[in-house]
Design a protein around this motif. Structure first.
Motif, mmCIF file in Angstrom:
data_model
loop_
_atom_site.group_PDB
_atom_site.id
_atom_site.type_symbol
_atom_site.label_atom_id
_atom_site.label_comp_id
_atom_site.label_asym_id
_atom_site.label_seq_id
_atom_site.Cartn_x
_atom_site.Cartn_y
_atom_site.Cartn_z
ATOM 1 N N TRP A 77 32.024 17.406 -60.808
ATOM 2 C CA TRP A 77 31.200 16.037 -60.695
ATOM 3 C C TRP A 77 30.993 15.930 -62.069
ATOM 4 O O TRP A 77 30.344 14.172 -61.720
ATOM 5 N N SER A 78 31.039 16.202 -62.994
ATOM 6 C CA SER A 78 31.094 15.067 -64.289
ATOM 7 C C SER A 78 32.241 14.185 -63.628
ATOM 8 O O SER A 78 32.144 12.891 -64.714
ATOM 9 N N GLY A 79 32.806 14.631 -64.088
ATOM 10 C CA GLY A 79 34.320 13.597 -63.545
ATOM 11 C C GLY A 79 33.915 11.752 -62.637
ATOM 12 O O GLY A 79 34.197 10.885 -62.660
ATOM 13 N N LEU A 80 33.257 12.832 -61.305
ATOM 14 C CA LEU A 80 32.807 11.776 -59.860
ATOM 15 C C LEU A 80 31.941 10.573 -61.122
ATOM 16 O O LEU A 80 32.497 9.398 -60.584
ATOM 17 N N ILE A 81 30.809 11.621 -61.612
ATOM 18 C CA ILE A 81 29.714 10.647 -61.723
ATOM 19 C C ILE A 81 30.145 9.652 -63.003
ATOM 20 O O ILE A 81 29.871 8.338 -63.476
ATOM 21 N N GLY A 82 31.196 10.484 -64.058
ATOM 22 C CA GLY A 82 31.774 9.163 -65.514
ATOM 23 C C GLY A 82 32.525 8.037 -64.392
ATOM 24 O O GLY A 82 32.167 6.821 -65.568
ATOM 25 N N SER A 83 33.027 8.335 -63.898
ATOM 26 C CA SER A 83 33.753 7.446 -62.878
ATOM 27 C C SER A 83 33.211 6.091 -62.312
ATOM 28 O O SER A 83 33.254 4.810 -61.918
ATOM 29 N N LEU A 84 31.704 7.119 -61.569
ATOM 30 C CA LEU A 84 31.219 5.874 -61.372
ATOM 31 C C LEU A 84 30.124 4.436 -62.884
ATOM 32 O O LEU A 84 30.526 3.332 -62.543
ATOM 33 N N ALA A 85 30.261 5.611 -63.369
ATOM 34 C CA ALA A 85 30.032 4.954 -65.102
ATOM 35 C C ALA A 85 30.714 3.749 -65.214
ATOM 36 O O ALA A 85 30.370 2.854 -65.484
ATOM 37 N N VAL A 86 32.061 4.482 -65.430
ATOM 38 C CA VAL A 86 32.761 2.475 -65.554
ATOM 39 C C VAL A 86 33.074 1.959 -64.424
ATOM 40 O O VAL A 86 32.601 1.090 -65.220
ATOM 41 N N SER A 87 32.921 2.234 -63.307
ATOM 42 C CA SER A 87 32.894 1.278 -62.140
ATOM 43 C C SER A 87 32.238 0.887 -62.015
ATOM 44 O O SER A 87 32.435 -0.711 -62.515
ATOM 45 N N VAL A 88 30.541 0.905 -62.866
ATOM 46 C CA VAL A 88 29.743 -0.029 -62.859
ATOM 47 C C VAL A 88 29.865 -0.585 -64.206
ATOM 48 O O VAL A 88 28.912 -2.073 -63.975
ATOM 49 N N SER A 89 30.239 0.178 -64.825
ATOM 50 C CA SER A 89 29.526 -0.653 -66.409
ATOM 51 C C SER A 89 30.951 -1.667 -66.701
ATOM 52 O O SER A 89 30.404 -3.264 -67.262
ATOM 53 N N VAL A 90 32.083 -2.376 -65.751
ATOM 54 C CA VAL A 90 33.023 -3.129 -65.738
ATOM 55 C C VAL A 90 32.972 -3.843 -64.660
ATOM 56 O O VAL A 90 33.165 -5.269 -65.070
ATOM 57 N N GLU A 91 32.452 -3.272 -63.782
ATOM 58 C CA GLU A 91 32.034 -4.754 -62.056
ATOM 59 C C GLU A 91 30.626 -4.740 -62.357
ATOM 60 O O GLU A 91 30.727 -6.133 -61.678
#
Length: 104
Positions: free
Chosen positions: A45-59
């Motif tokens: 779950w941390s990996g999936l939430i971290g992926s969301l955070a990176v996607s939002v920070s980039v896009e």
């Protein structure tokens, strides 16, 4: 930066997959202890939430969640397609993905 989001997403799915006793046994040829399953769920779950955070920070919030759903689909499909035929390869892909992220 999208590479980081993809690697986190794949490893999140991998963590959730390995948290299930059937797939843990299939990939690692041993039974999982309950504490290990709990830790793998947290990592997943941390990996999936971290992926969301990176996607939002980039896009940004306008396109980040949409890109994240695409990352979820791509990495989930890759994991589901590889797991039945080469269970050890899923671990290698996860390690290589995270190693490339750390190298960046």
């Amino acid at each position: 930066m999208r590479w980081i989001a993809l690697a986190l997403c794949y490893n999140g799915w991998l963590g959730l997959c390995l948290a299930m006793p059937k797939y843990y046994r299939q990939v690692l040829q041993q039974n999982a202890a309950p504490p290990a399953q709990h830790v793998l769920r947290i990592i997943g779950w941390s990996g999936l939430i971290g992926s969301l955070a990176v996607s939002v920070s980039v896009e940004g919030w306008s396109f980040g969640p949409v890109a994240w759903v695409g990352h979820l689909a791509i990495t989930g499909l890759a994991l589901v397609c590889i797991l039945p035929y080469a269970p050890r390869v899923v671990l290698a892909i996860g390690v290589l993905g995270m190693a490339s992220v750390i190298a960046l």
